[in-house]
Design an enzyme around this catalytic site. Structure first.
Site, short mmCIF file in Angstrom:
data_model
loop_
_atom_site.label_atom_id
_atom_site.label_comp_id
_atom_site.label_asym_id
_atom_site.label_seq_id
_atom_site.Cartn_x
_atom_site.Cartn_y
_atom_site.Cartn_z
CB THR A 202 -0.89 0.00 1.25
OG1 THR A 202 -1.78 -1.11 1.18
CG2 THR A 202 -1.70 1.28 1.38
NE ARG A 230 -9.11 -7.08 3.32
CZ ARG A 230 -8.04 -6.31 3.32
NH1 ARG A 230 -7.66 -5.73 2.19
NH2 ARG A 230 -7.35 -6.11 4.43
N GLY A 232 -10.27 -3.30 2.91
CA GLY A 232 -9.41 -3.10 4.06
C GLY A 232 -9.53 -1.70 4.63
CG ASP A 233 -6.08 -0.06 6.66
OD1 ASP A 233 -5.77 -1.03 5.94
OD2 ASP A 233 -5.28 0.82 6.98
CB THR A 253 0.89 0.47 4.82
OG1 THR A 253 1.10 -0.74 4.05
CG2 THR A 253 2.15 0.75 5.61
N GLY A 254 -0.79 -2.04 6.20
CA GLY A 254 -0.65 -3.25 7.00
C GLY A 254 -1.88 -4.12 6.94
N GLY A 256 -5.21 -4.71 7.33
CA GLY A 256 -6.29 -3.74 7.41
C GLY A 256 -7.36 -3.99 8.43
#
Length: 369
Positions: A202, A230, A232-233, A253-254, A256
């Site tokens: 990301t 799906r 994510g964050d 980033t990671g 989510g």
């Protein structure tokens, strides 16, 4: 002007004398302050997993993006324009999981997410599960600027992109041999999803411009092999992206799901915003009093800042809580006082920062400054 320095845990307060001619010059210099931080993903990024050629190419891409954003800020441009210019470069580079080089879903398609936020008025735009737009960050910004909504998704967001006249691409634009091999290995059960996603690619940027305004943006292709639409964050305001002139700008980033559960981006900004008036009150208590018991100087918010150490501690505390939940990843931050930095709990994070005081550096591994 009172200067405040806090220890790592905010327990020690040292106060300097009031403004001198040199201090006044410092304040003049501060009027032209700007800062920017960028990331290109975090994860198991070790030297033994990256070839020297990859290392060089990634650093070059980070440097190009950082320089583009810095130029906007140096020239007096807005934080919004700076992060947009920065993220476009990262989206166009196949080394990252955003735009060109985005990962594939379980169905071997691409579903991209992006968000952007302006700290001056808390306006924001986000898109989720899109395809067809070359630069998702431009679509997120168009949602912010030209729609009554904050988040659009799927085909509706794609339609809005076309109506806005944004550059469109065919589905094969996002594909790279590396990303295709990742999904094919996963589908063939040669590796697990955890093995495929040894790093999160990301991208994001945060900035403060010369007017003191904050901005944050994030863009991603999501997770390799993700299913069922799906999200994510990255497109979630408050989880993967947040900006507020009163506290900070954050891009994450990671993993989510954990960033969403903790509301990481907003949580860090909220803690900074709450800590600031407390710190001012603490500083006031340390000001000497006259014979009648009155303070000899009133600490004013306009001449007060949280220290680098305290900002870092707040960010580190939230990332530690993320880790306790089971989440991996990191964040970049910028503050209204010109600080720019990062916090992560993974072996490495593609990152860089630049400030008006001449700092400009990129890094990859955890043991780099």
């Amino acid at each position: 002007m009172i200067r405040k320095l806090l220890s790592l845990f905010g327990s020690t307060i040292l106060l300097s004398t009031m403004a001198t001619a040199a201090g006044a010059q410092d304040m003049m210099d501060e009027d032209a302050r700007w800062s920017i931080a960028i990331h290109g993903g975090a994860g198991t990024i070790n030297r033994d997993k990256i070839t020297p050629e990859q290392d060089q190419a990634i650093r070059a891409a980070l440097s190009e993006a950082l320089e583009a954003g810095s130029k906007v800020l140096k020239d007096g441009g807005s934080a919004m324009d700076a992060i947009t210019a920065t993220i476009i470069i990262l989206e166009n580079d196949p080394h990252f999981n955003a735009g060109k080089g985005a990962v594939f879903t379980w169905d071997k398609t691409n579903e991209l997410d992006s968000s952007i936020m302006d700290g001056s008025d808390l306006s924001a735009g986000a898109v989720a599960g899109i395809n067809g737009t070359k630069n998702p960050i431009l679509l997120a910004r168009a949602v912010k600027d030209n729609s009554p909504h904050v988040m659009l998704s799927g085909e509706g967001a794609n339609q809005f992109s076309r109506e806005q006249g944004l550059e469109q691409v065919t589905p094969d634009y996002y594909a790279t041999p590396y990303r295709l091999k990742q999904i094919e290995d996963l589908l063939a059960r040669k590796v697990s999803a955890a093995d495929v996603d040894y790093k999160f690619g990301t991208v994001g940027a945060v900035a403060m411009d010369k007017d003191g305004h904050m901005a944050a943006g994030t863009s991603t292709g999501g997770m390799t092999g993700k299913r069922w639409g799906r999200i994510g964050d990255s497109p979630v305001i408050g989880a993967g992206t947040y900006a507020d002139d009163r506290s900070c700008a954050i891009s994450a980033t990671g993993s989510g799901e954990y960033f969403i559960r903790l509301g990481v981006a907003h949580e860090i900004c909220a803690r900074i915003r709450m800590r600031w008036p407390i710190a001012i009150a603490e500083a006031q208590l340390a000001v000497p009093k006259d014979e009648e018991g009155n303070y000899t100087y009133a600490v004013h918010a306009s001449e007060f800042m949280l220290s680098d150490e305290e900002i870092q501690q707040i960010a580190d505390d939230v990332i530690a809580e993320l880790g306790e939940l089971g989440g991996d990843g990191g964040i970049i931050y910028a503050t209204p006082w010109g600080q720019a930095g990062y916090s992560f709990n993974t072996p490495g994070m593609y990152r860089g920062r630049a400030t008006s005081n001449g700092e400009m550096a990129v890094a990859i591994y955890g043991d780099e400054e």
